[in-house]
Write a protein that holds these residues in place. Sequence first.
Motif, PDB file in Angstrom:
ATOM      1  N   ARG A 102     -39.327 -77.388 116.314  1.00 20.93           N
ATOM      2  CA  ARG A 102     -38.006 -76.837 116.632  1.00 20.93           C
ATOM      3  C   ARG A 102     -36.952 -77.584 115.822  1.00 20.93           C
ATOM      4  O   ARG A 102     -37.146 -78.739 115.436  1.00 20.93           O
ATOM      5  N   TYR A 103     -35.834 -76.931 115.590  1.00 18.09           N
ATOM      6  CA  TYR A 103     -34.748 -77.543 114.837  1.00 18.09           C
ATOM      7  C   TYR A 103     -33.452 -77.484 115.652  1.00 18.09           C
ATOM      8  O   TYR A 103     -33.293 -76.651 116.538  1.00 18.09           O
ATOM      9  N   ARG A 104     -32.549 -78.370 115.316  1.00 11.72           N
ATOM     10  CA  ARG A 104     -31.248 -78.432 115.973  1.00 11.72           C
ATOM     11  C   ARG A 104     -30.179 -78.673 114.922  1.00 11.72           C
ATOM     12  O   ARG A 104     -30.438 -79.325 113.900  1.00 11.72           O
ATOM     13  N   ILE A 105     -28.953 -78.148 115.154  1.00  7.65           N
ATOM     14  CA  ILE A 105     -27.882 -78.229 114.162  1.00  7.65           C
ATOM     15  C   ILE A 105     -26.665 -78.914 114.774  1.00  7.65           C
ATOM     16  O   ILE A 105     -26.323 -78.681 115.937  1.00  7.65           O
ATOM     17  N   GLU A 106     -25.987 -79.745 113.968  1.00  6.05           N
ATOM     18  CA  GLU A 106     -24.733 -80.378 114.362  1.00  6.05           C
ATOM     19  C   GLU A 106     -23.673 -80.146 113.294  1.00  6.05           C
ATOM     20  O   GLU A 106     -23.981 -80.017 112.106  1.00  6.05           O
ATOM     21  N   SER A 107     -22.414 -80.117 113.738  1.00  5.13           N
ATOM     22  CA  SER A 107     -21.269 -80.083 112.843  1.00  5.13           C
ATOM     23  C   SER A 107     -20.110 -80.754 113.568  1.00  5.13           C
ATOM     24  O   SER A 107     -20.275 -81.267 114.683  1.00  5.13           O
ATOM     25  N   GLY A 108     -18.926 -80.768 112.968  1.00  2.33           N
ATOM     26  CA  GLY A 108     -17.781 -81.393 113.611  1.00  2.33           C
ATOM     27  C   GLY A 108     -17.363 -80.643 114.863  1.00  2.33           C
ATOM     28  O   GLY A 108     -17.030 -79.459 114.804  1.00  2.33           O
ATOM     29  N   ASN A 109     -17.394 -81.324 116.023  1.00  5.01           N
ATOM     30  CA  ASN A 109     -17.024 -80.743 117.323  1.00  5.01           C
ATOM     31  C   ASN A 109     -17.878 -79.541 117.702  1.00  5.01           C
ATOM     32  O   ASN A 109     -17.485 -78.732 118.548  1.00  5.01           O
ATOM     33  N   TRP A 110     -19.034 -79.399 117.088  1.00 10.12           N
ATOM     34  CA  TRP A 110     -19.943 -78.291 117.391  1.00 10.12           C
ATOM     35  C   TRP A 110     -21.373 -78.782 117.223  1.00 10.12           C
ATOM     36  O   TRP A 110     -21.715 -79.407 116.215  1.00 10.12           O
ATOM     37  N   SER A 111     -22.209 -78.509 118.195  1.00 10.15           N
ATOM     38  CA  SER A 111     -23.634 -78.806 118.067  1.00 10.15           C
ATOM     39  C   SER A 111     -24.400 -77.911 119.021  1.00 10.15           C
ATOM     40  O   SER A 111     -23.843 -77.358 119.976  1.00 10.15           O
TER      41      SER A 111
END
Length: 285
Positions: free
Chosen positions: A193-202
Amino acid sequence: MEKNRLTTRDKLKTYFETGKYPTQSQFSDLIDLLRLKDDILTNRELVTLANSLEAIENTFIYYYTSEVGDLKLPVVISSKDEEDQMITVEETFGSSERRYLYGSPPYTIRVKEFSEGKLNENEYYFLGYQLNSAYMITRLFGNNLQTIPDGFELGVLNEKKMPIQIFKQNFGKQINVVNTGIKFINNTEIPIRYRIESGNWSDGFKAEDAVTDHYDLWDYLSFYYEADLSGSSQSVNCEIYDVDNDRLVSTTSLLAGQSSSYWGGGQNLREIRNIRIECHYAAGK
């Protein structure tokens, strides 16, 4: 009965043995031992109850909010063995509130009839919550950003506690949503499985295609992988491609004999609108 001294259960039972006629005083003893619906617990009883809950490690939600005004975020908790429970996250004035949950895990957590407070221009609410102690799921909402819809599912809680935090932020400009399409291909027999993060969003872990709704002020994405290769003699490579430019931008090796939910993938991949992730066994293994 002496003042403040309650009759034991065994003694009460003797009052109602076959052929006996309980007296007014004996009925009073029974009533004094009952907990009525409208009774208010004493401070001593509240402390005793709280300590017992801590001792048996009941699952709980605890939330922290700061300067959110009239905002109210009701969350509904569903379990397999109890009726739904609703907890309203609202202003805590910088402190935290704890609410214990009925039933047994897993718990499904969703939003119900969300009510926003007042925001100034370029102000947004930050929402962060943890279904897993290893990472936080985060979102911005309010003003021009989509609000949290009724029935929105926060996820499934299997752990003993779930922190939630909400506070206001002013970024000095309007923030807009940008979307990146993710195509996920797993060419191995190992669940990945994969997970994504960004600024103020995950987001949480997933094994299917997805579309992000991160923000233009932080138009980058970072990836993490979760897989158990402890029983495998083969390592796995997960490659990230910029589909529009047909370009390999990142390769992450998931190592044979190891298990992790925090394998770092591509970091700070900027301004990519279409991504393909391909996981396959490493060459030569």
